[in-house]
Enzyme design. Structure first.
Site, PDB file in Angstrom:
ATOM      1  NE  ARG A 102      -3.659   2.179   2.737  1.00  0.00           N
ATOM      2  CZ  ARG A 102      -4.935   2.343   2.363  1.00  0.00           C
ATOM      3  NH1 ARG A 102      -5.223   1.398   1.630  1.00  0.00           N
ATOM      4  NH2 ARG A 102      -5.516   3.461   2.825  1.00  0.00           N
ATOM      5  CB  CYS A 260     -13.577   3.300  -0.805  1.00  0.00           C
ATOM      6  SG  CYS A 260     -12.962   5.238  -0.957  1.00  0.00           S
TER       7      CYS A 260
END
Length: 302
Positions: A102, A260
């Site tokens: 990430r 999200c």
């Protein structure tokens, strides 16, 4: 399927195989069944961006599958002291069975894939967020029964989520409409490719984009790493690029709303609309676990 760098790398069949597997794994969990598909497998998780859902869902997912997830803060690794990514890739390939990262740059992800000898999973970059949209597609199919022919409307900045909704929605057979300000448009190449399908529109008008939508989605105005221009963005987005009652009045009566997370209520979405669709939004968050487990089984399984 060797890696998951972007949904654009998948075929339609591969996308639906992942969604079907995610559904099957979710059913197992609901029955209290945890098949150890990844017994003795290890996933290295590199983070240069902070996380709640990504970290927890991947860690729990690996545990449920019988494997082990190792949290690797980039600042605590030799990466933080200047070790090249290609060296990190070659070292970790000898220790773990896959890497989830990430981070900011898509090029870092691609370099890991080039020099490593194990599967690489995109947990988020500034370019795309494929794991999130896999979970979103799973959620939409749960509520709507199918994806083909549905209209997905995204309202907000042309960021990694916008890019991924275009990639994933078009691949799934959906109509995709985006409303983004001219200052913050999605990736030009992704838009150009989507336009060739005849199922993609890009406008600056949220009401037009939401017309007859089956699903309305959004994201924060300023993503992680963009906080420095939050006020500039507020002046452009405020009062226009928001999911509110006026937008929902344009969508179908049974339209879903997804986000999200984290959500900034009264900015990109009103508190009223958020709470009216909270079940969908938190089912979406849960499905990060199941969709990512499907990716892990597909890439790391024997």
């Amino acid at each position: 399927m060797k890696h998951l760098l972007t949904l654009a790398d998948l075929s339609k069949d591969e996308l639906y195989e992942l969604l079907d597997l995610a559904d099957a794994l979710k059913k197992e969990v609901k029955k209290g069944i945890y098949t150890k598909y990844l017994r003795n497998k290890a996933l290295g998780m590199i983070f240069t961006k902070s996380s709640t859902r990504t970290r927890v869902s991947f860690e729990v997912g690996m545990q449920q599958l019988g494997g082990k997830a190792l949290y690797l803060n980039a600042n605590d690794m030799q990466l933080g002291r200047g070790e090249p990514i290609k060296d990190t890739a070659r070292v970790l390939s000898r220790y773990v069975d896959g890497i989830m990262i990430r981070t900011y740059k898509q090029s870092d992800l691609e370099e890991l894939a080039e020099y490593g000898s194990i599967p690489i999973i995109n947990g988020l970059t500034d370019y795309v967020h494929p794991c999130q949209v896999l979970a979103d597609l799973q959620t939409i199919r749960e509520y709507k029964g199918s994806l083909e022919g549905l209209k997905l409307c995204y309202i907000g900045a042309g960021n990694n989520m916008a890019n991924s909704y275009i990639n994933g929605g078009i691949l799934a057979g959906m109509q995709v409409a985006l409303a983004c300000p001219k200052e913050y448009l999605p990736d030009t190449q992704i838009c150009a490719k989507a336009a060739t399908t005849g199922r993609f529109t890009l406008t600056q008008d949220p009401l037009a984009a939401a017309k007859d939508a089956d699903v309305v989605v959004t994201d924060v105005w300023a993503s992680m790493g963009e906080e420095g221009e939050a006020e500039k963005r507020r002046q452009i987005f405020e009062g226009v690029y928001q999911i509110n009652d006026a937008v929902m009045a344009q969508a179908k009566k049974d339209a879903m709303v997804l986000h999200c997370l984290p959500a900034h209520r009264e900015e990109e979405i009103t508190a009223k609309v958020f709470e009216e669709h909270a079940n969908e939004i938190f089912d979406e968050a849960e499905n990060r676990l199941h969709a990512q487990k499907a990716v892990l089984v597909k890439l790391l399984g024997d």
